[in-house]
Write an enzyme that holds these catalytic residues in place. Structure first.
Site, PDB file in Angstrom:
ATOM      1  N   ARG A 101      52.612 -20.400  36.200  1.00 62.83           N
ATOM      2  CA  ARG A 101      52.934 -19.378  35.185  1.00 62.83           C
ATOM      3  C   ARG A 101      53.793 -18.320  35.859  1.00 62.83           C
ATOM      4  O   ARG A 101      53.361 -17.688  36.827  1.00 62.83           O
ATOM      5  CB  ARG A 101      51.658 -18.752  34.621  1.00 62.83           C
ATOM      6  CG  ARG A 101      51.927 -17.488  33.813  1.00 62.83           C
ATOM      7  CD  ARG A 101      50.745 -17.024  33.014  1.00 62.83           C
ATOM      8  NE  ARG A 101      50.527 -17.906  31.885  1.00 62.83           N
ATOM      9  CZ  ARG A 101      49.738 -17.619  30.843  1.00 62.83           C
ATOM     10  NH1 ARG A 101      49.101 -16.461  30.798  1.00 62.83           N
ATOM     11  NH2 ARG A 101      49.583 -18.478  29.865  1.00 62.83           N
ATOM     12  N   HIS A 128      56.551 -21.827  26.456  1.00 60.29           N
ATOM     13  CA  HIS A 128      55.108 -22.011  26.730  1.00 60.29           C
ATOM     14  C   HIS A 128      54.732 -23.416  26.247  1.00 60.29           C
ATOM     15  O   HIS A 128      53.965 -23.571  25.290  1.00 60.29           O
ATOM     16  CB  HIS A 128      54.305 -20.928  26.017  1.00 60.29           C
ATOM     17  CG  HIS A 128      52.903 -20.766  26.503  1.00 60.29           C
ATOM     18  ND1 HIS A 128      52.354 -21.521  27.524  1.00 60.29           N
ATOM     19  CD2 HIS A 128      51.908 -19.915  26.103  1.00 60.29           C
ATOM     20  CE1 HIS A 128      51.103 -21.145  27.715  1.00 60.29           C
ATOM     21  NE2 HIS A 128      50.805 -20.179  26.877  1.00 60.29           N
ATOM     22  N   GLN A 131      51.026 -24.635  25.635  1.00 60.59           N
ATOM     23  CA  GLN A 131      50.432 -24.072  24.421  1.00 60.59           C
ATOM     24  C   GLN A 131      50.837 -24.901  23.207  1.00 60.59           C
ATOM     25  O   GLN A 131      50.036 -25.147  22.302  1.00 60.59           O
ATOM     26  CB  GLN A 131      50.892 -22.620  24.244  1.00 60.59           C
ATOM     27  CG  GLN A 131      50.344 -21.946  23.006  1.00 60.59           C
ATOM     28  CD  GLN A 131      48.864 -21.636  23.129  1.00 60.59           C
ATOM     29  OE1 GLN A 131      48.446 -21.028  24.102  1.00 60.59           O
ATOM     30  NE2 GLN A 131      48.070 -22.042  22.153  1.00 60.59           N
ATOM     31  N   ASP A 224      52.514 -14.083  17.164  1.00 56.75           N
ATOM     32  CA  ASP A 224      52.151 -13.867  18.570  1.00 56.75           C
ATOM     33  C   ASP A 224      52.321 -12.381  18.844  1.00 56.75           C
ATOM     34  O   ASP A 224      52.924 -11.661  18.029  1.00 56.75           O
ATOM     35  CB  ASP A 224      53.069 -14.728  19.475  1.00 56.75           C
ATOM     36  CG  ASP A 224      52.715 -14.613  20.954  1.00 56.75           C
ATOM     37  OD1 ASP A 224      51.551 -14.269  21.266  1.00 56.75           O
ATOM     38  OD2 ASP A 224      53.599 -14.857  21.794  1.00 56.75           O
ATOM     39  N   CYS A 264      48.398 -17.996  19.546  1.00 51.68           N
ATOM     40  CA  CYS A 264      48.066 -18.543  20.862  1.00 51.68           C
ATOM     41  C   CYS A 264      47.046 -17.685  21.603  1.00 51.68           C
ATOM     42  O   CYS A 264      46.389 -18.168  22.518  1.00 51.68           O
ATOM     43  CB  CYS A 264      49.331 -18.725  21.701  1.00 51.68           C
ATOM     44  SG  CYS A 264      50.135 -17.185  22.192  1.00 51.68           S
ATOM     45  N   ARG A 292      43.673 -26.343  24.329  1.00 50.84           N
ATOM     46  CA  ARG A 292      44.419 -26.212  25.584  1.00 50.84           C
ATOM     47  C   ARG A 292      43.842 -27.188  26.612  1.00 50.84           C
ATOM     48  O   ARG A 292      44.575 -27.850  27.360  1.00 50.84           O
ATOM     49  CB  ARG A 292      44.345 -24.773  26.123  1.00 50.84           C
ATOM     50  CG  ARG A 292      45.022 -23.719  25.259  1.00 50.84           C
ATOM     51  CD  ARG A 292      46.521 -23.910  25.208  1.00 50.84           C
ATOM     52  NE  ARG A 292      47.131 -23.846  26.523  1.00 50.84           N
ATOM     53  CZ  ARG A 292      47.437 -22.728  27.193  1.00 50.84           C
ATOM     54  NH1 ARG A 292      47.188 -21.540  26.644  1.00 50.84           N
ATOM     55  NH2 ARG A 292      48.010 -22.769  28.379  1.00 50.84           N
TER      56      ARG A 292
HETATM   57  N1  NVA Z   1      54.188 -14.374  24.298  1.00 50.51           N
HETATM   58  C1  NVA Z   1      52.998 -14.067  25.038  1.00 50.51           C
HETATM   59  C2  NVA Z   1      52.126 -15.271  25.160  1.00 50.51           C
HETATM   60  C3  NVA Z   1      50.839 -15.054  25.886  1.00 50.51           C
HETATM   61  C4  NVA Z   1      50.021 -16.295  26.033  1.00 50.51           C
HETATM   62  C5  NVA Z   1      53.376 -13.533  26.415  1.00 50.51           C
HETATM   63  O1  NVA Z   1      54.292 -14.081  27.028  1.00 50.51           O
HETATM   64  O2  NVA Z   1      52.748 -12.566  26.860  1.00 50.51           O
HETATM   65  N1   CP Z   2      47.500 -18.472  25.185  1.00 54.48           N
HETATM   66  C1   CP Z   2      47.513 -18.276  26.505  1.00 54.48           C
HETATM   67  O1   CP Z   2      48.317 -18.837  27.266  1.00 54.48           O
HETATM   68  O2   CP Z   2      46.504 -17.446  26.934  1.00 54.48           O
HETATM   69  P1   CP Z   2      46.320 -16.857  28.399  1.00 54.48           P
HETATM   70  O3   CP Z   2      47.419 -15.858  28.631  1.00 54.48           O
HETATM   71  O4   CP Z   2      44.957 -16.206  28.369  1.00 54.48           O
HETATM   72  O5   CP Z   2      46.382 -17.973  29.388  1.00 54.48           O
END
Ligand code: NVA
Ligand code: CP
Length: 309
Positions: A101, A128, A131, A224, A264, A292
């Site tokens: 990540r 992502h 997801q 989101d 998500c 997930r």
């Molecule tokens: N769009 C959000 C998704 C979190 C799982 C982010 O990047 O923070």
């Molecule tokens: N939806 C998602 O990726 O959640 P986290 O940021 O908690 O991993």
């Protein structure tokens, strides 16, 4: 052959369907296969915070007979001190796969380039894809199919989720609608890629500023956070501009009567979605979060099969 999963269109429509079918099998019989028996280790690296991704990869790798090695960038040499490429050279001698990540997509591409183990994008600024596998699995469970359904996303179309819905939804043959205010539209190259995929799968892409146009008869309503990780300094401007794109019961009323609501997570109730929607009868967010685990296990099994073929 080593395959990586850095963006949703790294897999073909047939491969996406294969992974989702495997995910359903693994959900039915959780401990049926242990390709990581040994245990082999999978490195799971986090430059950004996580609850769902961290837990589901750690649990899933253990379910597959392996050992998850969770690495927080701040306490490693990655993140300015050592390149993704050098990090990959070190890890590939010891782990079966690398899950990361991070912020920029370029780092993931550098990590994957020439690496002898699969690299998986566990969220970047741009995509992502893990997801999306979970989301498609959830939609299929609730709707019985994917192709031909209308999926409408409201909010930051330029976010990782907006982009991934475009690519993965098109791959699944869905009609993907993105409703965003000016300045938050999805990237033109991602829209073009999604349109090219949709032309092959029978799906379609609509990018609009018009909430009613996006909501009308939608089968799946999605939003989101308005402030993705890394965008915290833009918070006030984002709340001001994206405010009109909140998913409310009025938006849900314009969708199909049997529409489902997805997010998500993590969610900011009262901002991108009202509590009565996200906590209401049409919401499937807890299935989505659980999936997930099953979707990522299927992805890992599939990537390991390809690597060992
Ligand atoms: N769009 C959000 C998704 C979190 C799982 C982010 O990047 O923070
Ligand atoms: N939806 C998602 O990726 O959640 P986290 O940021 O908690 O991993």
């Amino acid at each position: 052959m080593i395959r990586h999963f850095l963006r949703d269109d790294d897999i073909t429509p047939a491969e996406q369907a294969e992974i989702l079918t495997l995910a359903t099998q693994l959900k039915t019989d959780r401990w049926q296969t242990k390709p990581l028996a040994g245990p082999q280790t999978v490195a799971v690296i986090f430059d950004k915070s996580s609850t769902r991704t961290r837990v589901s990869f750690a649990v899933g790798i253990a379910d597959l007979g392996g050992s998850p090695l969770i690495i927080t960038t701040a306490s490693s040499q990655l993140g300015g001190k050592e390149t993704p490429s050098d990090t990959a050279r070190v890890l590939e001698r010891q782990v079966a796969a690398i899950v990361w990540r991070t912020y920029g997509q370029a780092g993931l591409e550098e990590m994957a380039r020439g690496t002898t183990v699969p690299v998986v994008n566990a969220l970047s600024d741009d995509f992502h894809p893990c997801q999306l596998l979970a989301d498609l699995l959830t939609i299929r469970e609730h709707k019985g199919e994917l192709a031909g359904l209308t999926l409408s996303f409201f909010g930051d179309g330029a976010s990782n989720m907006g982009h991934s819905y475009l690519l993965a939804g098109a791959t699944a043959g869905m009609h993907v609608r993105i409703a965003s205010p000016a300045g938050y539209e999805p990237r033109a190259d991602v829209v073009a890629d999604a349109r090219a995929i949709a032309a092959q799968t029978g799906g379609s892409i609509l990018v609009t500023t018009d909430i009613a146009e996006a909501a009308s008869d939608a089968d799946i309503v999605i939003t989101d956070t308005w402030v993705s990780m890394g965008k915290e300094e833009e918070k006030q401007a984002r709340l001001d501009t994206l405010g009109a794109y909140k998913v409310t019961s009025a938006v849900m009323a314009q969708a199909a009567s049997d529409a489902i609501f997805m997010h998500c997570l993590p969610a900011d109730r009262g901002y991108e979605v009202d509590a009565d929607v996200i906590d209401g009868d049409q919401s499937v967010i807890w299935d989505e979060a659980e999936n997930r685990l099953h979707a990522q296990k299927a992805l890992l099994v599939w990537l390991l099969q390809k690597a060992n073929a």
